[in-house]
Design an enzyme around this catalytic site. Structure first.
Site, short mmCIF file in Angstrom:
data_model
loop_
_atom_site.label_atom_id
_atom_site.label_comp_id
_atom_site.label_asym_id
_atom_site.label_seq_id
_atom_site.Cartn_x
_atom_site.Cartn_y
_atom_site.Cartn_z
N SER A 284 -0.27 55.18 3.92
CA SER A 284 -1.53 55.95 3.18
C SER A 284 -1.12 57.51 2.91
O SER A 284 -0.43 58.07 3.49
CB SER A 284 -2.88 55.92 4.24
OG SER A 284 -3.83 56.75 3.57
N LYS A 290 -2.14 54.97 9.61
CA LYS A 290 -2.35 53.45 8.88
C LYS A 290 -0.88 52.80 8.64
O LYS A 290 0.07 53.52 8.21
CB LYS A 290 -3.09 53.57 7.67
CG LYS A 290 -4.48 54.14 7.93
CD LYS A 290 -5.11 53.99 6.57
CE LYS A 290 -5.64 52.57 6.62
NZ LYS A 290 -6.68 52.30 5.26
N ARG A 324 -3.60 21.31 -35.45
CA ARG A 324 -2.95 22.69 -34.66
C ARG A 324 -4.27 23.50 -34.51
O ARG A 324 -4.95 23.80 -35.53
CB ARG A 324 -1.89 23.39 -35.38
CG ARG A 324 -1.42 24.51 -34.73
CD ARG A 324 -0.09 25.16 -35.49
NE ARG A 324 0.71 24.11 -36.08
CZ ARG A 324 1.46 24.38 -37.27
NH1 ARG A 324 1.70 25.63 -37.61
NH2 ARG A 324 2.41 23.50 -37.65
#
Length: 426
Positions: A284, A290, A324
């Protein structure tokens, strides 16, 4: 070579390398043109001198390269597709040395023939990469399922405790999804798209009018080109877009399987559960404690975005018209590119996630034991109906299910469907 700059919008995009990039598409389109010209000469439609440009080192590929991508892309706006400019460039550069090559180049083809076939060639490379990753995932998941057949945990439904479960069975569920995804990719067909202006191959018959059985020559031309490119011979499919939507569906099926896996990892790696964790969590910018489950997050990102790309392919197919489509066909190209590249990236992320996945069996057992009364409520009801005391265990046929899935995986690994490598056909 990749034409993709490092992508700040899609972290990990570089893992797809040059797959489905503009240089790859350019190379594939040139391969289609070269295969067609070689087939014309082999059938006696074009004179032997038309093959002069093909016989030079690297064939038509020597006439263009990555530096031509930018001008061809800019010029594609005028005609709505890049084939028109490519053919003009190839003819211009071939003219000075090989006039017959320049004269016969692209004769009888249409832009859709070249672009559709080239797209399938490029996509097949991407599928080969994904299938290689899936093979590694099958092996790892079979190992996890087998190892944790008896690792008890709480089974959860609609976010709540349900009945006792095992992590081996959870891994087997992930494994089933991955096996299904690979089998769907293996079942794909790669049909050449060759039909001329409107799918009648009339120009081919006209070119072969002086040869015996011109219609037979036309059929032989299509089969020859397919063989040279390593694709399946097929009737023209012009505005029947099944070959494209099937590829899209199979790729989305991969991210579906990985998304289910990633969601479980994200949920079970929450600190309050801590039953699973990634091998190397992401950091983090402000909170040093973290260890974010970044791989699972990126896999889930793909699972959340690829279905819409697959839906666009289906919408384009449904909107096809005439021989097409006016816009539907054009909508497919970048959509298929993004879908294939994102699937390749997610495949690599899923492989890394599984390789480093940490299973905290002690936490699983602790949570199971703490919720034992709730987890065994159904068992008590069933035993009461049968008029007896609950059994010592309540895992049903979990071990059999794990064993069957692991056996399926081993069969899959021992008898793989060959990967679709283009290099084998060059």
């Amino acid at each position: 070579m990749s034409d993709h700059l490092p992508d700040l919008f899609w972290p990990g995009d570089e893992r797809a390398g040059g797959l489905m990039g503009s240089p790859a598409l350019l190379e594939a389109m040139v391969r289609v043109e070269g295969a067609w010209l070689a087939a014309l000469v082999a059938a006696g439609v074009a004179p032997p001198a038309a093959a002069a440009g093909l016989d030079r080192p690297h064939g038509l590929g020597a006439l263009v390269g990555p530096d031509d991508v930018a001008p061809l892309a800019s010029g594609a706006e005028a005609g709505g597709n890049p084939v028109i400019g490519l053919v003009a460039l190839l003819r211009e550069r071939a003219e000075a040395r090989d006039a017959d090559t320049a004269r016969w180049l692209h004769r009888g083809l249409t832009s859709q023939d070249v672009l559709d076939t080239a797209l399938l060639l490029c996509t097949r490379d991407a599928v080969a990469e994904v299938r290689g990753q899936l093979t590694a995932q099958v092996a790892r998941l079979a190992e996890l399922a087998d190892e944790h057949t008896g690792t008890v945990m709480a089974g959860r439904t609609l976010t709540q405790h349900a009945v006792p479960f095992t992590f081996g069975l959870k891994a087997a569920g992930w494994l089933s999804g991955v096996l299904d995804a690979d089998e769907a990719l293996a079942a794909l067909r790669w049909p050449v798209q060759l039909g001329g202006a409107a799918g009648t191959r009339a120009a081919w018959v006209e070119l072969a009018a002086d040869l015996p059985e011109p219609e037979g020559v036309a059929a032989a031309l299509a089969a020859d080109v397919a063989a040279r490119l390593g694709l399946a011979a097929a009737d023209p499919w012009h505005t029947t877009r099944t070959p494209i939507t099937r590829v899209g569906d199979a790729l989305v099926g991969c991210t579906d399987a990985w998304g289910r896996l990633a969601n479980d990892v994200l949920t079970l790696s929450r600190p309050e559960l801590g039953e699973l964790s990634e091998g190397t969590g992401g950091g983090s910018s402000t909170m040093p404690h973290k260890a974010n489950p970044v791989l699972s997050t990126l896999v889930r990102r793909a699972a959340l975005t690829t279905p819409q790309l697959g839906a666009t392919l289906h919408l384009a197919a449904a909107e096809s018209v005439d021989e097409r489509a006016d816009g539907g066909w054009h909508a497919e190209w970048a959509t298929l590119r993004d879908l294939a590249r994102r699937t390749v990236v997610a495949a690599a992320h899923a492989t890394d996630l599984l390789a480093g996945l940490r299973v905290h069996a002690d936490r699983m057992r602790a949570h199971h034991d703490a919720a034992a009364a709730d987890l065994h409520a159904e068992q008590r009801t069933m035993a009461g109906l049968a008029g007896r005391t609950p059994s010592a265990h309540y895992l049903g046929v979990s071990s059999r299910l794990v064993g069957a899935t692991v056996a399926r995986a081993r069969q899959h690994l021992d008898h793989p469907t060959p990967l679709p490598h283009l290099e084998e056909n060059r």
